[in-house]
Design an enzyme around this catalytic site. Structure first.
Site, mmCIF file in Angstrom:
data_model
loop_
_atom_site.group_PDB
_atom_site.id
_atom_site.type_symbol
_atom_site.label_atom_id
_atom_site.label_comp_id
_atom_site.label_asym_id
_atom_site.label_seq_id
_atom_site.Cartn_x
_atom_site.Cartn_y
_atom_site.Cartn_z
ATOM 1 C CE LYS A 1 -4.308 -1.976 1.498
ATOM 2 N NZ LYS A 1 -5.456 -1.982 2.424
ATOM 3 N NE ARG B 1 -7.420 -8.979 0.177
ATOM 4 C CZ ARG B 1 -7.117 -8.113 -0.798
ATOM 5 N NH1 ARG B 1 -6.252 -7.117 -0.546
ATOM 6 N NH2 ARG B 1 -7.663 -8.232 -1.990
#
Length: 345
Positions: free
Chosen positions: A283, A318
């Site tokens: 991210k 994840r």
């Protein structure tokens, strides 16, 4: 029912502590004290044994298996985007490439696979349900036809897509909107018995980052309350709390500082009485903090945050870069996971 906002403080030294010690969620983390968080008050450290019985039970009760996977050890969820426009791997794993990539992640140590047909990157537009179904159902069917038996999660906000995906072979539903986009998704989970992951987010992918700066009075407690409301909503639709996982939604309507605040005290979300999933892989915050502008080179930074989360008892990570995460997790488990002391309660 009002839930106590208490964060278990992990005991990370191998030397056994003195006094009562508790096991977090039936897993690998021990704790003897918690941090109590309240609006308008300074955090307070209290002995876990002094908590009300119900509050301590929510922290210590073993979490139910996730589609057959026990959660007494950390689990790795591999990301399989079958989209042309995801932020780091859009278009790479469509068609036959999806089966190949799923097999590769499983060979590298994935415990389960999360399949998404709609990009939810910041700024992404909504995809019609029919198009999303057309993307995900052939992949799910192909995985099952190829003999893949690992649990398959479906990343979708839409009840119609959820129903079609479960019929095609998915086991788990993962809703990044936390039931805000399509509340009927909870009914699908209830009627099929599928585990349900509810994530905290703001607005829509198109609007969420513009809302972040002014959205929170206290990001930790606001996200906690938002997830508590989503869990209550799912329960009202017939989903048992034991089948619900929560995800604080790193990067979904949060600034860098807000993301860091959530990660530093991510153990707070155990107080909801649910298993916790965390997704930080590749991210933007990792790029900002590390200076790495290329998303697919952020695996080491992603794994570093993942190990911090595992140390806080987070049950599911994840991730994109499965080999990096599996090696990091295996080494962490070999070195840092001590046997429980005799004084454990």
């Amino acid at each position: 029912m009002t839930l106590a906002c208490v964060r278990p403080i992990p005991l990370i030294d191998p030397a056994p502590p003195r006094g009562p010690v508790h096991r977090l969620a039936g897993g690998w983390v021990r704790f003897s004290h918690v941090e109590r968080l309240r609006r308008g008050a300074a955090p307070e450290i209290v002995a876990a044994s002094d908590l009300p019985e119900a509050a301590l039970a929510r922290l210590t009760a073993p979490r139910a298996p996730l589609a057959g996977l026990t959660l007494d050890a950390p689990r790795l969820m591999g990301i399989l985007n079958v989209t042309p426009d995801s932020f780091s791997d859009g278009g790479r794993h469509a068609g036959a490439g999806a089966l190949e990539h799923a097999r590769a992640m499983l060979a590298e140590g994935a415990d389960l696979i999360d399949i998404g047909g709609e990009s939810t990157r910041p700024g992404a537009p909504e995809l019609p349900a029919a198009e999303e179904i057309a993307r995900i159902t052939p992949v799910l069917s192909a995985l099952r036809a190829a003999g893949v038996t690992a649990p398959l999660s479906l990343d979708t906000r839409k009840s119609a897509v959820a129903a079609a995906g479960l019929a095609a072979g998915a086991d788990i539903l993962n809703d990044v909107s936390g039931l805000r986009f399509d509340p009927d998704l909870a009914r699908v989970a209830a009627e099929t018995g599928a585990p349900l992951i509810v994530m905290h987010s703001l607005g829509t992918p198109e609007t969420m980052q513009g809302l972040a700066a002014a959205a929170y009075d206290d990001v930790l407690l606001d996200v906690f309350d938002g997830l508590a409301a989503a869990v209550t909503q799912a329960e009202a639709a017939g989903v048992d709390r034991s089948r619900i996982l929560v995800d604080p939604g790193i990067g979904f309507g949060k600034t860098l500082d807000q993301n860091l605040a959530l990660i530093r005290r991510v153990g707070l979300f155990h107080a909801l009485g649910c298993a916790v999933l965390l997704g930080v892989s590749r991210k933007g915050m990792i790029g900002t903090l590390s200076g790495e502008t290329q998303a697919d080179r952020r695996g080491p930074g992603s794994a570093a945050i993942g190990l911090w989360a595992v140390q806080q008892g987070i049950q599911v990570l994840r991730v994109h870069d499965m080999g990096i995460h599996r090696q990091a997790l295996d080494l962490w488990q070999a070195v840092a996971a001590p046997a429980p002391p005799e004084t454990e309660e």
